[in-house]
Design an enzyme around this catalytic site. Sequence first.
Site, PDB file in Angstrom:
ATOM      1  N   LYS A 178       0.699  -1.356   0.024  1.00  0.00           N
ATOM      2  CA  LYS A 178      -0.403   0.323   0.114  1.00  0.00           C
ATOM      3  C   LYS A 178       0.969   1.348   0.233  1.00  0.00           C
ATOM      4  CE  LYS A 178      -3.309  -2.071   2.862  1.00  0.00           C
ATOM      5  NZ  LYS A 178      -4.220  -1.442   4.343  1.00  0.00           N
ATOM      6  N   LYS A 192       2.957   2.000   2.267  1.00  0.00           N
ATOM      7  CA  LYS A 192       3.901   2.736   3.267  1.00  0.00           C
ATOM      8  C   LYS A 192       4.904   1.679   3.893  1.00  0.00           C
ATOM      9  CE  LYS A 192      -1.040   3.517   5.009  1.00  0.00           C
ATOM     10  NZ  LYS A 192      -1.923   3.675   5.603  1.00  0.00           N
TER      11      LYS A 192
HETATM   12  N1  CTP Z   1      -9.411   3.986  13.415  1.00  0.00           N
HETATM   13  C1  CTP Z   1      -9.628   5.008  13.498  1.00  0.00           C
HETATM   14  N2  CTP Z   1      -9.528   6.275  14.369  1.00  0.00           N
HETATM   15  C2  CTP Z   1      -8.227   6.917  14.108  1.00  0.00           C
HETATM   16  C3  CTP Z   1      -7.320   6.121  13.458  1.00  0.00           C
HETATM   17  C4  CTP Z   1      -7.338   4.462  13.540  1.00  0.00           C
HETATM   18  O1  CTP Z   1     -10.713   5.273  14.077  1.00  0.00           O
HETATM   19  N3  CTP Z   1      -7.884   8.497  14.992  1.00  0.00           N
HETATM   20  C5  CTP Z   1      -9.347   3.339  13.004  1.00  0.00           C
HETATM   21  C6  CTP Z   1      -8.896   2.879  11.377  1.00  0.00           C
HETATM   22  O2  CTP Z   1     -10.314   3.323  10.555  1.00  0.00           O
HETATM   23  C7  CTP Z   1      -9.659   1.162  11.077  1.00  0.00           C
HETATM   24  C8  CTP Z   1      -8.918   0.663  12.384  1.00  0.00           C
HETATM   25  O3  CTP Z   1      -8.779   1.953  12.866  1.00  0.00           O
HETATM   26  O4  CTP Z   1     -10.226   1.123  10.519  1.00  0.00           O
HETATM   27  C9  CTP Z   1      -6.881   0.565  12.095  1.00  0.00           C
HETATM   28  O5  CTP Z   1      -6.553   1.664  11.374  1.00  0.00           O
HETATM   29  P1  CTP Z   1      -4.689   2.232  11.055  1.00  0.00           P
HETATM   30  O6  CTP Z   1      -5.072   2.021   9.631  1.00  0.00           O
HETATM   31  O7  CTP Z   1      -4.041   0.997  11.235  1.00  0.00           O
HETATM   32  O8  CTP Z   1      -4.336   2.938  11.646  1.00  0.00           O
HETATM   33  P2  CTP Z   1      -4.636   4.413  11.341  1.00  0.00           P
HETATM   34  O9  CTP Z   1      -3.899   5.172  12.319  1.00  0.00           O
HETATM   35  O10 CTP Z   1      -5.401   5.277  10.727  1.00  0.00           O
HETATM   36  O11 CTP Z   1      -3.027   4.568  10.168  1.00  0.00           O
HETATM   37  P3  CTP Z   1      -2.555   4.912   8.827  1.00  0.00           P
HETATM   38  O12 CTP Z   1      -2.482   6.794   9.970  1.00  0.00           O
HETATM   39  O13 CTP Z   1      -1.347   4.644   8.508  1.00  0.00           O
HETATM   40  O14 CTP Z   1      -3.204   5.803   7.600  1.00  0.00           O
END
Ligand code: CTP
Length: 142
Positions: free
Chosen positions: A47, A49
């Site tokens: 992805k 990342k």
């Molecule tokens: N999630 C959430 N609230 C956040 C961060 C994540 O509800 N502030 C939820 C996402 O929607 C997903 C799950 O947690 O269903 C896992 O998300 P993940 O991609 O691991 O976390 P992120 O912190 O959003 O990562 P990134 O910044 O890399 O996108």
Amino acid sequence: MTKYKIGYTTGVFDLFHIGHLNLLRRAKEQCDYLIVGVSSDELVSYKNKRAVIPFVERIQIVQAIKYVDEAVPQYNMDKMEAWKKYQFNAIFVGDDWKNTERWNRFEQEFAKIGVDIVYFPYTRNISSTLLNETLLKLRAEK
Ligand code: CTP
């Protein structure tokens, strides 16, 4: 009594934070048995990342959360393949994914087999990306 027998959710869960915890707590409120798919390092790089914390550590952290009944590896984004394996009744996901092409498609596919997709409010002002950027800035200031 909870609404669903088996629930499923997935994520990278890098630099585990309160947004992750909120999602897992809300998910467990709605099911008896919560299975969490943790993205492998290969899937994360696919992805475009990169996780700071390696997969073997991320999955141990997720497994240790009291809301999680089973943490499993997620090697691809094929949710139907996961369903064949885990037979969940609902998928939980943050509403940052709502109305995206991918999740609209999942909604249609899963409606046919009676699996619900449940969106939870995305926790504001925190994400793995934001945390990592903050850490990088702090280091640069030193
Ligand atoms: N999630 C959430 N609230 C956040 C961060 C994540 O509800 N502030 C939820 C996402 O929607 C997903 C799950 O947690 O269903 C896992 O998300 P993940 O991609 O691991 O976390 P992120 O912190 O959003 O990562 P990134 O910044 O890399 O996108």
